[in-house]
Scaffold this active site. Sequence first.
Site, PDB file in Angstrom:
ATOM      1  N   ASP A   1       0.804  -1.226   0.000  1.00 32.81           N
ATOM      2  CA  ASP A   1       0.000   0.000   0.000  1.00 32.81           C
ATOM      3  C   ASP A   1       0.835   1.273   0.000  1.00 32.81           C
ATOM      4  O   ASP A   1       0.283   2.378   0.000  1.00 32.81           O
ATOM      5  CB  ASP A   1      -0.969   0.018   1.187  1.00 32.81           C
ATOM      6  CG  ASP A   1      -0.269  -0.078   2.543  1.00 32.81           C
ATOM      7  OD1 ASP A   1       0.980   0.066   2.585  1.00 32.81           O
ATOM      8  OD2 ASP A   1      -0.952  -0.300   3.552  1.00 32.81           O
TER       9      ASP A   1
ATOM     10  N   ASP B   1       1.354 -10.802   6.877  1.00 34.22           N
ATOM     11  CA  ASP B   1       0.904 -10.164   5.649  1.00 34.22           C
ATOM     12  C   ASP B   1       2.164  -9.719   4.915  1.00 34.22           C
ATOM     13  O   ASP B   1       2.839  -8.766   5.334  1.00 34.22           O
ATOM     14  CB  ASP B   1       0.021  -8.964   6.004  1.00 34.22           C
ATOM     15  CG  ASP B   1      -1.011  -8.669   4.942  1.00 34.22           C
ATOM     16  OD1 ASP B   1      -1.072  -9.397   3.954  1.00 34.22           O
ATOM     17  OD2 ASP B   1      -1.759  -7.692   5.113  1.00 34.22           O
TER      18      ASP B   1
END
Length: 565
Positions: A326, A457
């Site tokens: 991101d 993650d």
Amino acid sequence: SDGCSGHLTHSDAVNFCENPGARLCTATELENNEAKSTGCSLDKSLVWSSTQCTTEESEKGFYAAPGSSRDVTLTRSCKLDSASNVYAARCCADVHSPTPTPTPAPTPSPTPTPTPTPAPTPSPTPTPTPAPTPSPTPTPTPTPAPTPSPTPTPTPAPTPSSTPFPEATAAVSAKSCSDLEWTNAETYGSSSVCGASQPGSDGCSGHVTYSDAENFCENPGARLCTATELENNEAKSTGCQLDQSLVWSSTECKTEENEEGFYVAPGSSRDVTLTRSCKLDSASNVYAARCCADVYSSTPTPSPASPPSPDTSSWVEGTYTTGYWDCCRPSCAWSGKGAVDSPTLACNARTGSKLSSSDLTKSVCLGGSAASCTDNQPFKVNDGLSMGFAAAAVGGVHGLSGDENCGQCYELQFTDQHYTDSAGWAWGGSHKDLVGKSMVVQVTNIGYDVSGTHSFDLQIPGAGQGQFSSGCAAQFPEYDVGDFDCDTRYGGCTDITGCARLPEELRSGCEWRYDWYKQLISGSTTSNPYVKFRRVRCPDQLVTISGSVPSDDSDYPEIDIDAYA
């Protein structure tokens, strides 16, 4: 951007709010609902306030106050700022700030030595997050923000509405599935969640308000299902003729009049004409309830868990991983996170140059110019070993505990465990050529918004931006938002050709996802692969990039790179 605060001391709660420029709410503000319905399932929990008080022993303390006025049985309680008193935090801010310039974040108080947590079997959805503000995950859910999870077909990665994992805001039930004697965890959706329409001895709920629906589920030790869990059939075929009816969910929403409400969602996916609808908690809105519980229940007084033992035989097994990218400033790039010699390095989004460890520039995902460095993408070391960076998904039952994990390194060994759909077909997991291979990751982000068996993650360009979709477009303004994940926020690009849409600086990590990691090769594998993991000493290849070394690094085994070739 660090998601929910988790349970922490008062000093750490103050830092949690003040680092991004907010403050702890006063007890009166909390009771006046200033932070009501803002997530993390805290409306009916005691949280830290900034209001000082005196304990019965005449010691100075601070009130832990109700997160909202929803539970009238909750009252303020004066607590010392100590390791034995840990509560969540809700933050407030003012329309007019006291000063036009941000104040450097104070150093959090030392974190107490945690008690080891047994090895388990991880949002929604963490989702990795940018700076220390309440939310993500890093985003994760899979993937920083909410936990993205693939669909059980060889086709493209999923959207949150189809993911079989709990939403980021789902609380963990007070009792486990086995405690409640619910045996359908493996039947539909996630194997970490079970469901029922008659959770206790009172039979079906009937049509009730949201508050009554919540009590109906919580009284026996369960919880209301999230909207996604209902749509993923976690409580399907559990009675009361609710498969084709709208029922209350715990998922918060805004009505058309911009009022706080909760979704009523289909009791199952059987009637495709039924869709979610945002409803107020009022006497004019009555629906039935379906309840969910988790394979691993919550504890009444959560305290930070310790990382896995340095014993090389102590592998934590049965957890799964996701991926995200991101571009946000890493959570571990802020001071006071983890026992390290220096915070993780962030980069200037405009120039790509490394920022100093003391730089307080706001994350690019929050309008600033600090971003993840492009060299944080994964890379192949040899055929059997890769390295990279990851967010620790700390809301689960696997021993990862939060900011304490910043800077720590873990060896992830990919296993042959797969997911199973309702028909018994295996899907997802590791590609056969990935099984047995390892990846060493350093923790640079923290995701509090996940639960169950989600552990890491992985930072992988093209794997999905999750809920923070503004950062990459700000860092690379010549590209469109959809270029960074092939227009799929949760799951990202489905084949290597999509990597050509990314900036050249990020393509090697994106291509690694297909060449070495085998993403979606051979149908739906690799997709959210399962791993076993252990703490290891951080290799030079990673600390040279991150600039961060744990103070206890020498206590853990050094990996022999040549042994993986």
